[in-house]
Design an enzyme around this catalytic site. Structure first.
Site, PDB file in Angstrom:
ATOM      1  N   HIS A  96       0.853  -1.212  -0.059  1.00 17.85           N
ATOM      2  CA  HIS A  96      -0.041   0.202  -0.079  1.00 17.85           C
ATOM      3  C   HIS A  96       0.887   1.346   0.030  1.00 17.85           C
ATOM      4  O   HIS A  96       0.254   2.422  -0.168  1.00 17.85           O
ATOM      5  CB  HIS A  96      -1.210  -0.042   1.179  1.00 17.85           C
ATOM      6  CG  HIS A  96      -0.538   0.312   2.489  1.00 17.85           C
ATOM      7  ND1 HIS A  96      -0.397  -0.662   3.319  1.00 17.85           N
ATOM      8  CD2 HIS A  96      -0.405   1.510   3.170  1.00 17.85           C
ATOM      9  CE1 HIS A  96       0.117  -0.327   4.544  1.00 17.85           C
ATOM     10  NE2 HIS A  96       0.021   1.219   4.426  1.00 17.85           N
ATOM     11  N   ASP A 232       1.380  -7.547   2.188  1.00 17.79           N
ATOM     12  CA  ASP A 232       1.311  -6.280   1.981  1.00 17.79           C
ATOM     13  C   ASP A 232       2.923  -5.896   1.877  1.00 17.79           C
ATOM     14  O   ASP A 232       3.235  -4.853   2.598  1.00 17.79           O
ATOM     15  CB  ASP A 232       0.690  -5.808   3.133  1.00 17.79           C
ATOM     16  CG  ASP A 232       0.624  -4.094   2.765  1.00 17.79           C
ATOM     17  OD1 ASP A 232       0.900  -3.500   1.710  1.00 17.79           O
ATOM     18  OD2 ASP A 232      -0.209  -3.304   3.529  1.00 17.79           O
ATOM     19  N   SER A 664       4.150   2.221   8.512  1.00 17.72           N
ATOM     20  CA  SER A 664       3.763   1.338   7.278  1.00 17.72           C
ATOM     21  C   SER A 664       5.044   1.151   6.613  1.00 17.72           C
ATOM     22  O   SER A 664       5.881   1.842   6.227  1.00 17.72           O
ATOM     23  CB  SER A 664       2.714   1.652   6.269  1.00 17.72           C
ATOM     24  OG  SER A 664       1.462   1.398   6.836  1.00 17.72           O
TER      25      SER A 664
HETATM   26  N1  ARG Z   1      -4.766   0.543   7.906  1.00 14.77           N
HETATM   27  C1  ARG Z   1      -3.406   0.438   7.043  1.00 14.77           C
HETATM   28  C2  ARG Z   1      -2.686   1.783   7.142  1.00 14.77           C
HETATM   29  O1  ARG Z   1      -3.383   2.727   8.042  1.00 14.77           O
HETATM   30  C3  ARG Z   1      -3.499  -0.106   5.657  1.00 14.77           C
HETATM   31  C4  ARG Z   1      -4.271   1.000   4.586  1.00 14.77           C
HETATM   32  C5  ARG Z   1      -4.190   0.266   3.222  1.00 14.77           C
HETATM   33  N2  ARG Z   1      -4.975  -0.681   3.233  1.00 14.77           N
HETATM   34  C6  ARG Z   1      -6.412  -0.896   2.608  1.00 14.77           C
HETATM   35  N3  ARG Z   1      -6.956  -1.747   2.554  1.00 14.77           N
HETATM   36  N4  ARG Z   1      -6.954   0.495   2.698  1.00 14.77           N
HETATM   37  O2  ARG Z   1      -2.613   2.588   6.461  1.00 14.77           O
HETATM   38  N1  GLU Z   2      -1.330   1.324   7.444  1.00 11.40           N
HETATM   39  C1  GLU Z   2      -0.438   2.267   8.534  1.00 11.40           C
HETATM   40  C2  GLU Z   2       0.307   3.090   7.379  1.00 11.40           C
HETATM   41  O1  GLU Z   2       0.197   3.426   6.284  1.00 11.40           O
HETATM   42  C3  GLU Z   2       0.142   1.673   9.553  1.00 11.40           C
HETATM   43  C4  GLU Z   2      -0.665   1.252  10.256  1.00 11.40           C
HETATM   44  C5  GLU Z   2      -1.117   1.808  11.706  1.00 11.40           C
HETATM   45  O2  GLU Z   2      -1.641   3.136  11.573  1.00 11.40           O
HETATM   46  O3  GLU Z   2      -0.477   1.593  13.050  1.00 11.40           O
HETATM   47  O4  GLU Z   2       1.433   3.832   8.088  1.00 11.40           O
END
Ligand code: ARG
Ligand code: GLU
Length: 746
Positions: A96, A232, A664
């Site tokens: 991502h 990921d 991330s």
């Molecule tokens: N929750 C993760 C973060 O905060 C992954 C986000 C990307 N993935 C998604 N399915 N939208 O960034």
């Molecule tokens: N998915 C998050 C990011 O893009 C990291 C997850 C979190 O927020 O801890 O940085």
């Protein structure tokens, strides 16, 4: 002397005493919380980390005299982390995080996003314009220079001016004669300042990415949740000038950067109770908010923005089901809306469950007690902080939603957001400047209309305007909008249909006319007279005229209040270790691999496997459609050397590392500093850790490094990449039998 005011008179003194004692306990009572500064590990954390299982010294992690782990960690773009895992600057980050670059190079014929991409050699690697990789060279404390002569009595405006001037000066001095960028940032709400010398590379190329069916497996349904089965990850390479090994603009003559350090990758996995640490660039936390600040998040901000996004997501979801084209056009927008939406829901739930407001109030009561029994200086300094914060938040509360809904409802309606981009045409007086501005428009228009569906947007308009009319206090709504509401008798669909029909922005062909530089007058007219432009501008000007400045002034007062409160809290609890809030600077966090109980009667294990991925497989749902080849590898248990001791293929694991957005792509390391995982998310029940950490429930989610190797080697047949890496088998468990841990090269 100022008058002492109780913040909560109904509390008993006993409770105050209990809290005062609790607050003074050494840090160990809250183990695993904290995003620590690498250059202070030696003083603050080394012993605790070693007691928990770290086999390295603080100097091994951060050193300015020799290669250390920090040299293998980089800020990937502006919002993610990456790490070097090969001597030719092979970089690992999340799928991502690489998403933009993968999408940039994808076409319908070569759909790398859907099908994956693997460069077979360096010539096939794909340069991504604008993408940077930034390493930390050194961290210097510049507080003394910046704060010289600034004291508690320096007026805030003067303080700000002085600090800004000094930052500029120090930056210039530090950068002189180097190829580094000096990034100076405030810590503890501007009590301390650190300078990060960064080496910024701008030739970064895509090396490999799995198909979405692996890299985004589980999609938004599984996002923020455990148990998780997402692979990921994506791979990049940093290039440098061939002569100097220094950053250089993209050129085919550049060579892979020769990194100072790359992380060995462990194939030994982790067990519950094992020490892990995460290095990376966490973005934003607010751990030291007052109770009033916490209440603003849970009760004022999160609630309405969750509600409006729930409705927006339903619209996009329903329309995506009806049309494959819409599904593609809105996939990314939906993911963006859903990511924060889901986090806010988790965050509010977590803060309520923790009774965060009450806990903060109790701390504040103890604080006021401490203030009242101290010397007059202390009293003068802190007696009014909390009262002030309370009053400022109360005032902010009267209009913060109007401000928030400018983003959620106005900019959240694509036609309104897009047409506001044309404001310079209405504002720029000078014709040649306007023509210069126009030059970029065709490209931006293409980008916009490629993913624009007017019918979906019309539904969003009706939804957003209705929410706006309902949620935003009437006196803060622009008259132009209120008149429209009256004219259409609150029928927002009818309003939308009429305005959309009359506007050019909803039609890509009509919009093209604007970009003709020969017809500037016409273009200006088109913008000025457009009904959607008028509507969008009415929101924008209402904000600018009536609460933009007020909001900024209040936020400034709140910032000052927060600074004083935190300063006082630090004075009060001299034996507690404080870590600064995240601000996109390099941090180290550590915690053990641990299960958790999300709710009564349920316990989550620490790892997932490919078996679980296959159980979730659903050929009718895009998010759970794993590639055939992966299913075959699973059927044949063809895991090579990467299976765990039970013969399973591990996919992800959780640990108590305190992470946030920006982490991330961060390396998750074992006690030897070897890569055991790739951080990519947090567990749902712990998403309040940006405001309050709970060791019982806060867990980071990492992809297991063995899954990474398996996908590269077995799934993608890109085993040649493994040759660049250093794979190791760790015998960390051995120490339990009194044997010194060692590492075998494989
Ligand atoms: N929750 C993760 C973060 O905060 C992954 C986000 C990307 N993935 C998604 N399915 N939208 O960034
Ligand atoms: N998915 C998050 C990011 O893009 C990291 C997850 C979190 O927020 O801890 O940085």
């Amino acid at each position: 002397m100022k008058k002492y005011t109780h913040i909560a008179v109904n509390q008993t003194l006993v409770r105050v005493m209990v809290w005062a004692t609790l607050l003074c306990l050494p840090f160990s009572s809250k183990a695993d919380e904290g995003m620590w500064l690498p250059h202070l590990l030696k003083i603050l954390n080394e012993k605790e980390m070693q007691d928990a299982g770290l086999k390295l010294s603080a100097e091994d992690i951060y050193s300015i005299n020799r290669a250390s782990l920090k040299d293998g960690v980089l800020q990937f773009g502006n919002g993610c982390t990456g790490e070097v895992i090969g001597s030719n600057a092979l970089v690992l980050t999340n799928h991502h995080c690489g998403f933009g670059a993968i999408q940039y190079h994808s076409t319908l014929q070569n759909n790398y996003l859907r099908d994956g991409f693997w460069a077979k050699n360096q010539d096939e690697e794909l340069h991504m314009p604008g993408l940077t990789a930034s390493f930390v060279i050194r961290i210097d404390d510049v507080t003394a220079t910046i704060m010289d002569g600034i004291g508690p009595n320096t007026p805030e405006k003067e303080r700000q001016t002085l600090i800004a001037q000094r930052i500029k000066k120090i930056k210039a001095e530090k950068e002189a004669g180097t190829h580094y960028q000096a990034v100076i940032k405030p810590f503890y709400y501007g009590t301390e300042y650190l300078c990060f010398m960064m080496e910024v590379f701008n030739d970064v190329r895509l090396v490999g990415a799995p198909p979405s069916g692996i890299g985004k497996y589980g999609g938004d349904t599984d996002n923020w949740e455990w148990p998780r089965h997402t692979g990921d990850f994506s791979l990049f390479r940093v290039y440098a000038d061939r002569e100097t090994n220094k950053p250089a603009a993209y050129s085919k003559y550049n060579l892979p950067f020769k990194p100072r350090y790359h992380f060995p990758i462990s194939v030994s996995g982790v067990q519950p109770g094992d020490f892990t640490m995460v290095m990376g660039f966490p973005g934003r936390t607010q751990e030291y908010l007052s109770s009033y600040g916490v209440k603003m998040i849970t009760d004022v901000l999160n609630k309405p923005r969750i509600e409006i996004r729930t409705k927006q997501l339903k619209i996009i979801g329903d329309e995506s089901k009806k049309s494959a084209k819409v599904q593609l056009q809105y996939a990314d927008k939906q993911a963006g809306i859903a990511n924060a939406w889901k986090k806010w829901i988790g965050e509010t739930g977590g803060l309520k469950r923790l009774n965060a407001f009450d806990k903060k109030q109790e701390q504040e009561l103890a604080f006021m007690k401490w203030v009242s029994v101290g010397n007059p200086n202390r009293f003068n300094m802190y007696a009014n902080v909390l009262e002030g914060l309370k009053a400022n938040y109360m005032e902010l509360e009267t209009f913060i939603i109007a401000q928030e809904f400018l983003r959620e409802a106005v900019y959240g309606t694509e036609a309104l957001g897009e047409i506001l981009r044309y404001r310079p045409l209405a504002d720029i007086k000078n014709d040649s400047a306007a023509q210069v501005w126009l030059k970029n428009q065709p490209a931006l228009q293409n980008e916009f209309y490629k993913d624009y569906d007017v019918n979906v947007d019309l539904l969003l308009f009706a939804c957003n305007m209705k929410e706006y009319a309902t949620v935003v206090p009437e006196n803060l709504q622009p008259t132009y909008f209120k008149d429209l509401v009256k004219i259409y008798n609150s029928d927002f669909t009818a309003m939308g249909k009429a305005l959309y029909a009359k506007s050019w922005v909803t039609d890509s062909l009509k919009a093209k006319a604007i970009t003709n530089p020969k017809n500037l007058k016409k273009a200006k007219n088109m913008v000025g007279k457009d009904p959607l432009f008028e509507l969008a501008m009415s929101f924008q000007t209402k904000f600018e005229a009536e609460f933009k400045a007020r909001s900024a002034a209040l936020q400034e007062k709140i910032e000052l209040g927060n600074r004083l409160l935190l300063q006082g809290m630090r004075e009060m609890q001299t034996n507690k270790k404080f870590y600064p809030d995240a601000n996109f600077t390099l941090r180290v966090t550590y915690g053990k691999v641990a299960p958790y109980k999300p709710r009564d009667g349920v316990e989550y294990q620490t790892y997932t496997t490919l078996d679980g991925l296959v159980q979730k497989y659903d050929s009718t749902v895009e998010e759970f459609r794993a590639p055939k080849k992966l299913l075959e590898l699973h059927k044949n248990r063809d895991y090579g050397q990467f299976a765990n001791e039970k013969g399973e293929m591990p996919v992800a694991f959780i640990a108590r590392n305190h992470t946030t957005g920006g982490n991330s792509g961060s390396p998750v390391l074992n006690g030897l500093g070897h890569l055991v995982g790739l951080n990519f998310d947090r567990c749902w029940e712990g998403t309040m850790s940006d405001v309050m950490y709970d060791p019982e429930r806060c867990r980071n989610i990492a992809m297991d490094s063995r899954y990474l190797l398996f996908i590269i080697d077995k799934f993608a047949d890109a085993g040649y990449l493994l040759k660049e890496m250093t794979l190791v088998r760790d015998k960390l468990g051995a120490e339990k039998q009194g044997v010194t841990p060692n590492t075998e090269k494989k």
